[in-house]
Design an enzyme around this catalytic site. Sequence first.
Site, PDB file in Angstrom:
ATOM      1  N   CYS A 279     -42.666  19.268 -40.872  1.00  0.00           N
ATOM      2  CA  CYS A 279     -43.429  18.812 -42.027  1.00  0.00           C
ATOM      3  C   CYS A 279     -44.830  19.386 -41.831  1.00  0.00           C
ATOM      4  O   CYS A 279     -45.483  19.101 -40.822  1.00  0.00           O
ATOM      5  CB  CYS A 279     -43.477  17.293 -42.060  1.00  0.00           C
ATOM      6  SG  CYS A 279     -44.729  16.691 -43.215  1.00  0.00           S
TER       7      CYS A 279
ATOM      8  N   ASP B 128      -5.214   6.837 -18.864  1.00  0.00           N
ATOM      9  CA  ASP B 128      -5.789   7.145 -20.165  1.00  0.00           C
ATOM     10  C   ASP B 128      -4.972   8.248 -20.830  1.00  0.00           C
ATOM     11  O   ASP B 128      -5.241   9.425 -20.656  1.00  0.00           O
ATOM     12  CB  ASP B 128      -7.245   7.594 -19.972  1.00  0.00           C
ATOM     13  CG  ASP B 128      -7.998   7.561 -21.273  1.00  0.00           C
ATOM     14  OD1 ASP B 128      -7.457   7.043 -22.268  1.00  0.00           O
ATOM     15  OD2 ASP B 128      -9.142   8.057 -21.300  1.00  0.00           O
TER      16      ASP B 128
ATOM     17  N   CYS C 286     -49.415  12.970 -43.047  1.00  0.00           N
ATOM     18  CA  CYS C 286     -48.084  12.388 -42.872  1.00  0.00           C
ATOM     19  C   CYS C 286     -48.176  11.282 -41.809  1.00  0.00           C
ATOM     20  O   CYS C 286     -48.500  11.556 -40.651  1.00  0.00           O
ATOM     21  CB  CYS C 286     -47.128  13.506 -42.442  1.00  0.00           C
ATOM     22  SG  CYS C 286     -45.444  12.963 -42.216  1.00  0.00           S
TER      23      CYS C 286
ATOM     24  N   CYS D 229     -43.501  11.710 -46.065  1.00  0.00           N
ATOM     25  CA  CYS D 229     -44.596  11.991 -46.993  1.00  0.00           C
ATOM     26  C   CYS D 229     -44.175  12.895 -48.152  1.00  0.00           C
ATOM     27  O   CYS D 229     -44.960  13.157 -49.053  1.00  0.00           O
ATOM     28  CB  CYS D 229     -45.783  12.614 -46.245  1.00  0.00           C
ATOM     29  SG  CYS D 229     -45.447  14.305 -45.722  1.00  0.00           S
TER      30      CYS D 229
ATOM     31  N   CYS E 232     -40.005  16.144 -46.454  1.00  0.00           N
ATOM     32  CA  CYS E 232     -40.312  15.174 -45.408  1.00  0.00           C
ATOM     33  C   CYS E 232     -39.952  13.762 -45.878  1.00  0.00           C
ATOM     34  O   CYS E 232     -40.392  13.326 -46.938  1.00  0.00           O
ATOM     35  CB  CYS E 232     -41.792  15.250 -45.056  1.00  0.00           C
ATOM     36  SG  CYS E 232     -42.274  13.997 -43.851  1.00  0.00           S
TER      37      CYS E 232
ATOM     38  N   LYS F 299     -12.388  -2.473 -18.128  1.00  0.00           N
ATOM     39  CA  LYS F 299     -12.711  -1.087 -18.482  1.00  0.00           C
ATOM     40  C   LYS F 299     -13.914  -0.612 -17.687  1.00  0.00           C
ATOM     41  O   LYS F 299     -14.934  -1.293 -17.629  1.00  0.00           O
ATOM     42  CB  LYS F 299     -13.053  -1.007 -19.972  1.00  0.00           C
ATOM     43  CG  LYS F 299     -11.871  -1.333 -20.853  1.00  0.00           C
ATOM     44  CD  LYS F 299     -11.092  -0.091 -21.200  1.00  0.00           C
ATOM     45  CE  LYS F 299     -11.014   0.001 -22.698  1.00  0.00           C
ATOM     46  NZ  LYS F 299     -10.779   1.266 -23.235  1.00  0.00           N
TER      47      LYS F 299
ATOM     48  N   TYR G 163       4.819   1.736 -16.095  1.00  0.00           N
ATOM     49  CA  TYR G 163       4.128   0.568 -15.539  1.00  0.00           C
ATOM     50  C   TYR G 163       4.613  -0.779 -16.055  1.00  0.00           C
ATOM     51  O   TYR G 163       4.026  -1.805 -15.763  1.00  0.00           O
ATOM     52  CB  TYR G 163       2.631   0.678 -15.759  1.00  0.00           C
ATOM     53  CG  TYR G 163       2.218   1.032 -17.181  1.00  0.00           C
ATOM     54  CD1 TYR G 163       2.510   0.197 -18.250  1.00  0.00           C
ATOM     55  CD2 TYR G 163       1.519   2.219 -17.419  1.00  0.00           C
ATOM     56  CE1 TYR G 163       2.123   0.533 -19.532  1.00  0.00           C
ATOM     57  CE2 TYR G 163       1.130   2.560 -18.711  1.00  0.00           C
ATOM     58  CZ  TYR G 163       1.442   1.703 -19.760  1.00  0.00           C
ATOM     59  OH  TYR G 163       1.061   2.040 -21.023  1.00  0.00           O
TER      60      TYR G 163
ATOM     61  N   GLU H 107      -3.291  -2.562 -11.185  1.00  0.00           N
ATOM     62  CA  GLU H 107      -2.847  -1.183 -11.437  1.00  0.00           C
ATOM     63  C   GLU H 107      -3.983  -0.388 -12.039  1.00  0.00           C
ATOM     64  O   GLU H 107      -4.964  -0.961 -12.499  1.00  0.00           O
ATOM     65  CB  GLU H 107      -1.677  -1.195 -12.443  1.00  0.00           C
ATOM     66  CG  GLU H 107      -0.490  -1.992 -11.967  1.00  0.00           C
ATOM     67  CD  GLU H 107       0.548  -2.208 -13.064  1.00  0.00           C
ATOM     68  OE1 GLU H 107       0.518  -1.473 -14.069  1.00  0.00           O
ATOM     69  OE2 GLU H 107       1.376  -3.114 -12.889  1.00  0.00           O
TER      70      GLU H 107
ATOM     71  N   LYS I  63      -5.524   1.912 -15.038  1.00  0.00           N
ATOM     72  CA  LYS I  63      -5.289   2.004 -16.482  1.00  0.00           C
ATOM     73  C   LYS I  63      -5.328   3.485 -16.861  1.00  0.00           C
ATOM     74  O   LYS I  63      -6.389   4.104 -16.914  1.00  0.00           O
ATOM     75  CB  LYS I  63      -6.359   1.224 -17.239  1.00  0.00           C
ATOM     76  CG  LYS I  63      -6.061   1.115 -18.724  1.00  0.00           C
ATOM     77  CD  LYS I  63      -6.991   0.106 -19.376  1.00  0.00           C
ATOM     78  CE  LYS I  63      -6.594  -0.167 -20.813  1.00  0.00           C
ATOM     79  NZ  LYS I  63      -6.544   1.017 -21.646  1.00  0.00           N
TER      80      LYS I  63
HETATM   81  S1  IVH Z   1       0.474  -2.901 -19.451  1.00  0.00           S
HETATM   82  C1  IVH Z   1       1.540  -6.028 -22.766  1.00  0.00           C
HETATM   83  N1  IVH Z   1      -0.414  -1.274 -17.603  1.00  0.00           N
HETATM   84  O1  IVH Z   1      -3.446   0.378 -21.991  1.00  0.00           O
HETATM   85  C2  IVH Z   1       0.796  -5.102 -21.873  1.00  0.00           C
HETATM   86  N2  IVH Z   1      -0.949  -0.798 -19.873  1.00  0.00           N
HETATM   87  O2  IVH Z   1      -4.562  -1.697 -24.243  1.00  0.00           O
HETATM   88  C3  IVH Z   1       1.433  -3.790 -21.731  1.00  0.00           C
HETATM   89  N3  IVH Z   1      -2.256   1.258 -20.176  1.00  0.00           N
HETATM   90  O3  IVH Z   1      -1.286   0.243 -24.695  1.00  0.00           O
HETATM   91  C4  IVH Z   1       0.571  -2.770 -21.175  1.00  0.00           C
HETATM   92  N4  IVH Z   1      -2.338   1.813 -18.055  1.00  0.00           N
HETATM   93  O4  IVH Z   1      -1.186   2.295 -23.238  1.00  0.00           O
HETATM   94  C5  IVH Z   1      -0.362  -1.545 -18.921  1.00  0.00           C
HETATM   95  N5  IVH Z   1      -1.086   0.106 -15.849  1.00  0.00           N
HETATM   96  C6  IVH Z   1      -1.027  -0.177 -17.172  1.00  0.00           C
HETATM   97  C7  IVH Z   1      -1.649   0.658 -18.135  1.00  0.00           C
HETATM   98  C8  IVH Z   1      -1.590   0.304 -19.488  1.00  0.00           C
HETATM   99  C9  IVH Z   1      -2.688   2.157 -19.284  1.00  0.00           C
HETATM  100  C10 IVH Z   1      -2.515   1.341 -21.619  1.00  0.00           C
HETATM  101  C11 IVH Z   1      -1.315   1.128 -22.475  1.00  0.00           C
HETATM  102  C12 IVH Z   1      -1.658  -0.002 -23.391  1.00  0.00           C
HETATM  103  C13 IVH Z   1      -3.133  -0.088 -23.263  1.00  0.00           C
HETATM  104  C14 IVH Z   1      -3.578  -1.522 -23.360  1.00  0.00           C
END
Ligand code: IVH
Length: 667
Positions: free
Chosen positions: A424, A117, A430, A409, A406, A312, A225, A113, A115
Amino acid sequence: MTRDEVLRRINYLRAELERHNFLYYVESKPVISDYDYDMLMKELETLEKEYPEFYDPSSPTQRIGNDINVEFQQKEHQYPMLSLGNTYNEGELRDFDARVRKILEEPFKYVCELKYDGVSISLTYENGQLKHAVTRGDGIKGDDVTANVKTIRSIPLKLKGTDFPDYFEIRGEIFMPHKVFELLNDEKRRNGEQPFANPRNATSGTVKLQNSSLVAKRKLDCFLYYLIGDKLPTDSHYQNLELARGWGFKIPQYIEYHDSIDEVFQFINYWDKERNNLSFDIDGIVIKVDSLAQQRKLGFTAKTPRWAISYKFQAERAETRLLSIDYQVGRTGAVTPVANLDPVQLAGTTVKRASLHNADQIGMLDVRLNDWVYVEKAGEIIPQIIGVNLERRPSDSFPVKFIESCPECGASLIRNEGEAAYYCPNDNGCPPQITGKIEHFISRAAMNINAGEATADLLFRAGLVHNASDLYRLTKDQILNLERFADKSAENLIKSIDDSKKVPFSRVLFALGIRYVGETVAKKLAAHFKTMEALMTAPFDELIEVEEIGERIAQSVMAYFADERNLAIIEELRQSGVQLSMQENAEDKLSEKLTGLNIIISGNFERLSREEIKRLIELHGGKNVSSISPKTNYLLAGEKIGPTKLEKAKKLNIPIISENEFFKMIE
Ligand code: IVH
């Protein structure tokens, strides 16, 4: 209308509005106009106000929010909200995969999936109704932000269908799409308010607003998710999400099964490139083992699940703590503030320091000690601080006061009018200014003496070299006494210093390190004045006549030559045999690759004009001749070459070369 009719109308309106909500915010396929939607909403609002007995916490009118200011209640999570382990490179992810395989000892599937933000949220549904929305908090308990979350249109207040568990939790990420973020910041700027640094901050600021009608205006969105509960419909994480999609949740479409870690890497690489085309921010990929039974077998460590991990992306921007500020003195005496940071990962490296440029920059950013700052890689290498996260500013902070003396010096710093930097003024006493000047003098673009920064420092500290002219008095024995020098290296250094006496005047001028006299300006000055004498005695008016030389440079040149100590250095350089005047032709030479060759050109050329080609020949030491003779070495032939020349060249057996071959010769 009878009460029954009213209730029927209310129910109809609620269902219609939720249906349109879903079509608009989850499916992105609206079927009525905003106006018609607003009309339905108004009608519902009016009816609900008139008949408060029909109140329903899941009514679409809840999405408008209300003006009541609330303090958030803390609420304990039924299942702790853990975070994920992070990996930043292939090796770490392969380690994760190996661990999973070792524990499971059976086939399994990964779900990949994005991640997202934003701000994570946990939603609780009872009998198909949204009951609570709680932030992560410390993972054990968080803020109950239900009223705010109800304003997020893509979050269902009431579920569709009937096949959902009576009680479950679903977790996801609240985020602000880029478009919404831009509009919000535009508005903030118009109102003279500080804009948000990024969509994530805007999201977390919004989720925590204590007035839900303001939240409603911010148009947050939410991807779900992770489904948790004791009675989930299937053993598959992926299948459960698919079902949840049917209940009305916004389950992102960017989710895929993968059987092997190599496939996972393909997914990662694809999104690392493609992420810039998304309308929201992601900061990595999440990889989860699909089967819930297998997830249980893998279990958790104290903080993170063993069945999931995040990869990441290399951040182009990071947020970290400003620990302290150092002040560095350069060769010109300019004092540069440098931030010491709590080490943070940024685009593949750990960043500990970042440039703050000058006092104005510090003032403009209003960075303070212990602030959380945003660091970005500028161009390639040097990280910069580009902003402060004011939300995390300690309450006892105070503005940075730039140093007054400075750090090297102790001299009192000066600041020239109209300049950003503090200086300076002790340029001959210096230490970093002295070694900085020597380093500059010997650098490749200047005198090209084969010695690094460390050598300049060694020579200075051994008391052998205080200025450039001292280099030419060095003896091999003196150098041999230095650390890290042996016979051969000492000899090489002496030879390299000796060779530098052939460096043309313009580069010598650049090597002196006169303020504002860079390579180009040095070339212009050398070409105009031809000799050091002429330049040294040139009046201001003549200086500013030279192309590209303005008042600032002219003043700096005059100031340099007004200083007795500089005149003494130049005199010594002269006696050592350093070039202090233009050698005919030697000046702009690019190379000696064509030295001794007579070249005739004929025809038209693709890349350059005939004149430019002729100049190039000379710049590389060759001679451009106009008629073919037995002494001609090459005929450089372009398009439409004259037939007589061609014939003559053939007769005399003179090699004919093309434009490309010519460029290869001088490459
Ligand atoms: S699963 C036990 N899936 O990333 C695991 N987290 O450091 C539950 N996040 O706190 C999280 N996208 O805020 C999961 N597709 C995704 C995510 C996701 C973003 C964030 C979430 C979590 C942090 C993990």
